[in-house]
Motif scaffolding. Structure first.
Motif, PDB file in Angstrom:
ATOM      1  N   ARG A  83       0.834  -1.234   0.036  1.00 29.32           N
ATOM      2  CA  ARG A  83       0.055   0.051   0.017  1.00 29.32           C
ATOM      3  C   ARG A  83       0.793   1.105  -0.022  1.00 29.32           C
ATOM      4  O   ARG A  83       2.254   1.141   0.667  1.00 29.32           O
ATOM      5  CB  ARG A  83      -0.985   0.059   1.195  1.00 29.32           C
ATOM      6  N   PRO A  84       0.327   2.256  -0.507  1.00 35.12           N
ATOM      7  CA  PRO A  84       1.190   3.646  -0.536  1.00 35.12           C
ATOM      8  C   PRO A  84       1.335   3.695   0.896  1.00 35.12           C
ATOM      9  O   PRO A  84       0.371   3.879   1.517  1.00 35.12           O
ATOM     10  CB  PRO A  84       0.721   4.471  -1.545  1.00 35.12           C
ATOM     11  N   PRO A  85       2.643   4.849   1.169  1.00 33.72           N
ATOM     12  CA  PRO A  85       2.479   5.316   2.457  1.00 33.72           C
ATOM     13  C   PRO A  85       1.266   6.248   3.137  1.00 33.72           C
ATOM     14  O   PRO A  85       0.796   6.453   3.900  1.00 33.72           O
ATOM     15  CB  PRO A  85       3.677   5.815   2.678  1.00 33.72           C
ATOM     16  N   GLN A  86       0.648   6.963   2.053  1.00 32.96           N
ATOM     17  CA  GLN A  86      -0.320   7.670   2.472  1.00 32.96           C
ATOM     18  C   GLN A  86      -1.693   7.233   3.141  1.00 32.96           C
ATOM     19  O   GLN A  86      -2.341   7.634   3.823  1.00 32.96           O
ATOM     20  CB  GLN A  86      -0.897   8.680   1.106  1.00 32.96           C
ATOM     21  N   SER A  87      -1.890   5.743   2.539  1.00 33.65           N
ATOM     22  CA  SER A  87      -2.796   5.142   3.243  1.00 33.65           C
ATOM     23  C   SER A  87      -2.743   4.705   4.749  1.00 33.65           C
ATOM     24  O   SER A  87      -3.653   3.812   5.029  1.00 33.65           O
ATOM     25  CB  SER A  87      -3.419   3.992   2.307  1.00 33.65           C
ATOM     26  N   ASP A  88      -1.583   4.600   5.179  1.00 31.37           N
ATOM     27  CA  ASP A  88      -1.154   4.060   6.491  1.00 31.37           C
ATOM     28  C   ASP A  88      -1.976   4.670   7.644  1.00 31.37           C
ATOM     29  O   ASP A  88      -2.235   6.061   7.661  1.00 31.37           O
ATOM     30  CB  ASP A  88       0.170   4.311   6.976  1.00 31.37           C
ATOM     31  N   GLN A  89      -2.729   4.313   8.335  1.00 34.03           N
ATOM     32  CA  GLN A  89      -3.544   4.911   9.446  1.00 34.03           C
ATOM     33  C   GLN A  89      -3.017   5.692  10.270  1.00 34.03           C
ATOM     34  O   GLN A  89      -3.235   6.784  10.680  1.00 34.03           O
ATOM     35  CB  GLN A  89      -4.340   3.728  10.304  1.00 34.03           C
ATOM     36  N   ASP A  90      -1.622   5.298  10.660  1.00 33.10           N
ATOM     37  CA  ASP A  90      -0.901   6.129  11.623  1.00 33.10           C
ATOM     38  C   ASP A  90      -0.529   7.418  11.097  1.00 33.10           C
ATOM     39  O   ASP A  90      -0.573   8.552  11.600  1.00 33.10           O
ATOM     40  CB  ASP A  90       0.380   5.329  12.146  1.00 33.10           C
ATOM     41  N   LEU A  91      -0.244   7.328   9.745  1.00 34.07           N
ATOM     42  CA  LEU A  91       0.091   8.428   9.066  1.00 34.07           C
ATOM     43  C   LEU A  91      -0.959   9.546   8.804  1.00 34.07           C
ATOM     44  O   LEU A  91      -0.719  10.685   9.031  1.00 34.07           O
ATOM     45  CB  LEU A  91       0.757   8.178   7.608  1.00 34.07           C
ATOM     46  N   LYS A  92      -1.860   8.823   8.572  1.00 30.14           N
ATOM     47  CA  LYS A  92      -3.133   9.853   8.654  1.00 30.14           C
ATOM     48  C   LYS A  92      -3.695  10.378   9.836  1.00 30.14           C
ATOM     49  O   LYS A  92      -3.934  11.681   9.930  1.00 30.14           O
ATOM     50  CB  LYS A  92      -4.362   9.105   8.011  1.00 30.14           C
ATOM     51  N   GLY A  93      -3.701   9.783  10.991  1.00 32.72           N
ATOM     52  CA  GLY A  93      -3.925  10.411  12.410  1.00 32.72           C
ATOM     53  C   GLY A  93      -2.906  11.510  12.611  1.00 32.72           C
ATOM     54  O   GLY A  93      -3.122  12.373  13.181  1.00 32.72           O
ATOM     55  N   GLY A  94      -1.644  11.324  12.172  1.00 32.31           N
ATOM     56  CA  GLY A  94      -0.439  12.374  12.645  1.00 32.31           C
ATOM     57  C   GLY A  94      -0.780  13.550  11.750  1.00 32.31           C
ATOM     58  O   GLY A  94      -0.666  14.652  12.287  1.00 32.31           O
ATOM     59  N   ILE A  95      -1.179  13.447  10.496  1.00 30.03           N
ATOM     60  CA  ILE A  95      -1.290  14.601   9.636  1.00 30.03           C
ATOM     61  C   ILE A  95      -2.604  15.293  10.255  1.00 30.03           C
ATOM     62  O   ILE A  95      -2.707  16.697  10.272  1.00 30.03           O
ATOM     63  CB  ILE A  95      -1.517  14.095   8.251  1.00 30.03           C
ATOM     64  N   GLN A  96      -3.979  14.578  10.533  1.00 34.17           N
ATOM     65  CA  GLN A  96      -4.807  15.089  10.868  1.00 34.17           C
ATOM     66  C   GLN A  96      -4.767  15.936  12.455  1.00 34.17           C
ATOM     67  O   GLN A  96      -5.104  17.042  12.566  1.00 34.17           O
ATOM     68  CB  GLN A  96      -5.962  14.185  11.081  1.00 34.17           C
ATOM     69  N   THR A  97      -3.951  15.337  13.324  1.00 31.02           N
ATOM     70  CA  THR A  97      -3.444  15.726  14.426  1.00 31.02           C
ATOM     71  C   THR A  97      -2.751  17.038  14.322  1.00 31.02           C
ATOM     72  O   THR A  97      -3.046  18.020  14.908  1.00 31.02           O
ATOM     73  CB  THR A  97      -2.687  14.725  15.364  1.00 31.02           C
ATOM     74  N   ARG A  98      -1.720  17.223  13.395  1.00 30.87           N
ATOM     75  CA  ARG A  98      -0.983  18.289  13.330  1.00 30.87           C
ATOM     76  C   ARG A  98      -2.131  19.467  12.561  1.00 30.87           C
ATOM     77  O   ARG A  98      -1.633  20.545  13.142  1.00 30.87           O
ATOM     78  CB  ARG A  98       0.150  17.925  12.108  1.00 30.87           C
ATOM     79  N   ARG A  99      -2.680  19.387  12.043  1.00 30.79           N
ATOM     80  CA  ARG A  99      -3.720  20.197  11.150  1.00 30.79           C
ATOM     81  C   ARG A  99      -4.476  20.744  12.168  1.00 30.79           C
ATOM     82  O   ARG A  99      -4.756  22.062  12.357  1.00 30.79           O
ATOM     83  CB  ARG A  99      -4.381  19.575   9.983  1.00 30.79           C
ATOM     84  N   LEU A 100      -5.073  19.651  13.071  1.00 38.10           N
ATOM     85  CA  LEU A 100      -5.932  20.428  14.169  1.00 38.10           C
ATOM     86  C   LEU A 100      -5.171  21.268  15.022  1.00 38.10           C
ATOM     87  O   LEU A 100      -5.840  22.453  15.541  1.00 38.10           O
ATOM     88  CB  LEU A 100      -6.592  19.118  14.750  1.00 38.10           C
ATOM     89  N   ASP A 101      -3.974  21.144  15.430  1.00 36.85           N
ATOM     90  CA  ASP A 101      -3.090  21.731  16.333  1.00 36.85           C
ATOM     91  C   ASP A 101      -2.810  23.003  15.697  1.00 36.85           C
ATOM     92  O   ASP A 101      -2.915  24.093  16.345  1.00 36.85           O
ATOM     93  CB  ASP A 101      -1.806  20.810  16.564  1.00 36.85           C
ATOM     94  N   ASN A 102      -2.786  23.117  14.262  1.00 39.14           N
ATOM     95  CA  ASN A 102      -2.491  24.272  13.602  1.00 39.14           C
ATOM     96  C   ASN A 102      -3.607  25.244  13.535  1.00 39.14           C
ATOM     97  O   ASN A 102      -3.642  26.345  13.641  1.00 39.14           O
ATOM     98  CB  ASN A 102      -1.913  24.096  12.426  1.00 39.14           C
ATOM     99  N   LEU A 103      -4.942  24.581  13.450  1.00 36.45           N
ATOM    100  CA  LEU A 103      -6.235  25.179  13.585  1.00 36.45           C
ATOM    101  C   LEU A 103      -6.581  25.770  14.904  1.00 36.45           C
ATOM    102  O   LEU A 103      -7.464  27.020  14.781  1.00 36.45           O
ATOM    103  CB  LEU A 103      -7.169  24.597  12.834  1.00 36.45           C
ATOM    104  N   LEU A 104      -6.286  25.172  15.912  1.00 37.73           N
ATOM    105  CA  LEU A 104      -6.743  25.628  17.250  1.00 37.73           C
ATOM    106  C   LEU A 104      -5.796  26.912  17.815  1.00 37.73           C
ATOM    107  O   LEU A 104      -4.894  26.893  17.296  1.00 37.73           O
ATOM    108  CB  LEU A 104      -6.624  24.658  18.258  1.00 37.73           C
ATOM    109  N   PRO A 105      -6.627  27.824  18.096  1.00 37.61           N
ATOM    110  CA  PRO A 105      -5.926  29.248  18.626  1.00 37.61           C
ATOM    111  C   PRO A 105      -5.138  28.757  19.917  1.00 37.61           C
ATOM    112  O   PRO A 105      -5.454  27.942  20.512  1.00 37.61           O
ATOM    113  CB  PRO A 105      -7.158  30.113  19.157  1.00 37.61           C
ATOM    114  N   ARG A 106      -3.873  29.470  20.029  1.00 31.57           N
ATOM    115  CA  ARG A 106      -2.845  28.991  20.971  1.00 31.57           C
ATOM    116  C   ARG A 106      -3.362  30.052  22.123  1.00 31.57           C
ATOM    117  O   ARG A 106      -3.583  31.238  22.138  1.00 31.57           O
ATOM    118  CB  ARG A 106      -1.609  29.199  20.567  1.00 31.57           C
ATOM    119  N   ARG A 107      -3.145  29.809  23.367  1.00 32.83           N
ATOM    120  CA  ARG A 107      -3.363  30.574  24.442  1.00 32.83           C
ATOM    121  C   ARG A 107      -2.161  30.930  25.124  1.00 32.83           C
ATOM    122  O   ARG A 107      -0.996  30.784  25.090  1.00 32.83           O
ATOM    123  CB  ARG A 107      -4.212  29.629  25.520  1.00 32.83           C
TER     124      ARG A 107
END
Length: 107
Positions: A83-107
């Motif tokens: 399978r291509p590395p983009q379809s790996d569940q851990d990779l997807k989860g990491g990318i989504q977590t990073r994007r969420l961290d970037n979207l949330l305002p920092r305090r």
């Protein structure tokens, strides 16, 4: 006393034929195994010509190579596709977590 003596006489009468038969069997009589050993013939087969031995060895080697080649093809066909590395569940989860961290305002 009479029944005891009768029992002894009867038992001797029964053992007498067995003793006579045991003495009649001579130790020189051959057993079946000894007869087979004496009558066994040694079978000597002629030597196989060297060219035939070489052909048989080459044929056997070719069969082994064919079998190994078939097994390699079967292994390749049964191996799961990578399978291509983009379809790996851990990779997807990491990318989504990073994007969420970037979207949330920092305090």
């Amino acid at each position: 006393m009479r029944p005891a003596s009768t029992a002894v006489i009867v038992s001797l009468g029964m053992l007498a034929p067995a003793v006579a038969l045991a003495q009649a069997a001579s130790p020189t009589t051959e057993t079946e195994l000894q007869q087979e050993m004496r009558h066994r013939r040694v079978i000597v087969r002629p030597a196989t010509p060297p060219d035939q031995v070489e052909r048989d060895a080459e044929r056997a080697a070719a069969e082994v190579q064919d079998r190994e080649r078939e097994q390699a093809v079967a292994r390749d066909l049964t191996r799961p596709a990578q399978r291509p590395p983009q379809s790996d569940q851990d990779l997807k989860g990491g990318i989504q977590t990073r994007r969420l961290d970037n979207l949330l305002p920092r305090r």
